[in-house]
Design a protein around this motif. Structure first.
Motif, mmCIF file in Angstrom:
data_model
loop_
_atom_site.group_PDB
_atom_site.id
_atom_site.type_symbol
_atom_site.label_atom_id
_atom_site.label_comp_id
_atom_site.label_asym_id
_atom_site.label_seq_id
_atom_site.Cartn_x
_atom_site.Cartn_y
_atom_site.Cartn_z
ATOM 1 N N PRO A 65 0.792 -1.237 0.000
ATOM 2 C CA PRO A 65 0.000 0.000 0.000
ATOM 3 C C PRO A 65 0.826 1.291 0.000
ATOM 4 C CG PRO A 65 -0.858 -1.532 1.619
ATOM 5 C CD PRO A 65 0.427 -2.113 1.109
ATOM 6 N N PHE A 66 2.093 1.207 0.372
ATOM 7 C CA PHE A 66 2.929 2.403 0.426
ATOM 8 C C PHE A 66 3.655 2.675 -0.889
ATOM 9 C CE2 PHE A 66 2.747 0.560 4.703
ATOM 10 C CZ PHE A 66 2.034 1.572 5.327
ATOM 11 N N SER A 67 3.496 1.788 -1.847
ATOM 12 C CA SER A 67 4.144 1.929 -3.148
ATOM 13 C C SER A 67 3.168 2.545 -4.136
ATOM 14 C CB SER A 67 4.591 0.559 -3.655
ATOM 15 O OG SER A 67 5.057 0.650 -4.972
ATOM 16 N N LYS A 68 3.678 3.427 -4.984
ATOM 17 C CA LYS A 68 2.791 4.018 -5.984
ATOM 18 C C LYS A 68 2.573 3.081 -7.167
ATOM 19 C CE LYS A 68 6.369 6.564 -8.405
ATOM 20 N NZ LYS A 68 6.776 7.808 -8.985
ATOM 21 N N GLY A 69 3.427 2.061 -7.318
ATOM 22 C CA GLY A 69 3.256 1.094 -8.398
ATOM 23 C C GLY A 69 3.598 1.692 -9.745
ATOM 24 N N GLY A 70 2.907 1.229 -10.782
ATOM 25 C CA GLY A 70 3.145 1.729 -12.125
ATOM 26 C C GLY A 70 3.762 0.676 -13.028
ATOM 27 N N PHE A 71 4.283 1.136 -14.149
ATOM 28 C CA PHE A 71 4.884 0.232 -15.126
ATOM 29 C C PHE A 71 6.267 -0.190 -14.644
ATOM 30 C CE2 PHE A 71 7.303 -0.397 -19.161
ATOM 31 C CZ PHE A 71 6.644 -1.550 -19.559
ATOM 32 N N ASP A 72 6.489 -1.495 -14.559
ATOM 33 C CA ASP A 72 7.752 -2.029 -14.047
ATOM 34 C C ASP A 72 8.065 -3.338 -14.767
ATOM 35 O OD1 ASP A 72 10.020 -2.430 -12.428
ATOM 36 O OD2 ASP A 72 8.850 -3.539 -10.950
ATOM 37 N N PRO A 73 8.680 -3.263 -15.944
ATOM 38 C CA PRO A 73 8.971 -4.488 -16.694
ATOM 39 C C PRO A 73 10.157 -5.254 -16.115
ATOM 40 C CG PRO A 73 9.863 -2.611 -17.845
ATOM 41 C CD PRO A 73 9.108 -2.066 -16.651
ATOM 42 N N VAL A 74 10.247 -6.512 -16.465
ATOM 43 C CA VAL A 74 11.394 -7.336 -16.077
ATOM 44 C C VAL A 74 12.617 -6.796 -16.817
ATOM 45 C CG1 VAL A 74 12.402 -9.652 -16.185
ATOM 46 C CG2 VAL A 74 9.964 -9.372 -15.723
ATOM 47 N N PRO A 75 13.716 -6.570 -16.095
ATOM 48 C CA PRO A 75 14.903 -6.064 -16.792
ATOM 49 C C PRO A 75 15.469 -7.113 -17.739
ATOM 50 C CG PRO A 75 15.424 -6.557 -14.508
ATOM 51 C CD PRO A 75 13.946 -6.742 -14.671
ATOM 52 N N PRO A 76 15.938 -6.677 -18.886
ATOM 53 C CA PRO A 76 16.539 -7.631 -19.817
ATOM 54 C C PRO A 76 17.895 -8.101 -19.303
ATOM 55 C CG PRO A 76 16.724 -5.417 -20.672
ATOM 56 C CD PRO A 76 15.910 -5.327 -19.411
ATOM 57 N N HIS A 77 18.329 -9.214 -19.800
ATOM 58 C CA HIS A 77 19.637 -9.750 -19.427
ATOM 59 C C HIS A 77 20.733 -8.828 -19.942
ATOM 60 C CE1 HIS A 77 22.853 -12.482 -18.636
ATOM 61 N NE2 HIS A 77 23.143 -12.623 -19.910
ATOM 62 N N ASP A 78 21.670 -8.470 -19.069
ATOM 63 C CA ASP A 78 22.807 -7.611 -19.414
ATOM 64 C C ASP A 78 22.400 -6.259 -19.981
ATOM 65 O OD1 ASP A 78 24.972 -10.280 -20.528
ATOM 66 O OD2 ASP A 78 24.698 -9.426 -18.551
ATOM 67 N N GLY A 79 21.189 -5.836 -19.730
ATOM 68 C CA GLY A 79 20.759 -4.539 -20.206
ATOM 69 C C GLY A 79 20.567 -4.457 -21.707
ATOM 70 N N VAL A 80 20.593 -5.601 -22.390
ATOM 71 C CA VAL A 80 20.407 -5.610 -23.837
ATOM 72 C C VAL A 80 18.956 -5.997 -24.122
ATOM 73 C CG1 VAL A 80 21.142 -6.628 -26.018
ATOM 74 C CG2 VAL A 80 22.799 -6.280 -24.187
ATOM 75 N N PRO A 81 18.149 -5.074 -24.635
ATOM 76 C CA PRO A 81 16.745 -5.395 -24.881
ATOM 77 C C PRO A 81 16.580 -6.586 -25.824
ATOM 78 C CG PRO A 81 17.151 -3.055 -25.135
ATOM 79 C CD PRO A 81 18.489 -3.724 -24.984
ATOM 80 N N GLY A 82 15.694 -7.473 -25.433
ATOM 81 C CA GLY A 82 15.379 -8.619 -26.278
ATOM 82 C C GLY A 82 16.312 -9.801 -26.130
ATOM 83 N N LYS A 83 17.416 -9.640 -25.418
ATOM 84 C CA LYS A 83 18.356 -10.746 -25.260
ATOM 85 C C LYS A 83 17.955 -11.583 -24.058
ATOM 86 C CE LYS A 83 23.153 -11.971 -24.663
ATOM 87 N NZ LYS A 83 24.499 -11.521 -24.384
#
Length: 86
Positions: A65-83
C-alpha cells in the motif's frame, strides 16, 4: 536445453497454478503492470533461477500500500533489450 530452463520449470508451474486457480479467488490488488505473477513468470522465462527468484521477491516486497506502483517491466539480461539469458 540449458540447465536453468529445467530448474525453472518448478517455479513456472507454481506461478501458473497460482494464476489459474488461486488468483481468480481474490480481487485484483497488484499496484504494478505487469502484475506481480506475470512479472515473476517472465522473470523465470528470461533469467536463471537465482536472478529470477531475486527479481520476483523484490517485486512482491515492493507491491504494498505504500508503493505508488506503475509500469515495471522485467529487466533484460545484461541490459540488452530482447536478449535472453543462456
Amino acid at each position: 536445453m540449458v540447465i536453468w530452463k529445467v530448474v525453472n520449470k518448478a517455479p513456472l508451474a507454481l506461478i501458473k497454478f497460482y494464476r489459474a486457480i488461486l488468483s481468480p479467488m481474490f480481487p485484483p490488488s497488484c499496484r504494478f503492470y505487469p502484475t506481480c505473477s506475470a512479472y515473476a513468470l517472465e522473470a523465470f522465462e528470461t533469467h536463471n533461477f537465482f536472478k529470477a527468484s531475486w527479481l520476483s521477491l523484490w517485486r512482491i516486497l515492493r507491491c504494498n500500500p505504500f508503493s505508488k506502483g506503475g509500469f515495471d517491466p522485467v529487466p533484460p539480461h545484461d541490459g540488452v533489450p530482447g536478449k535472453k539469458e543462456d
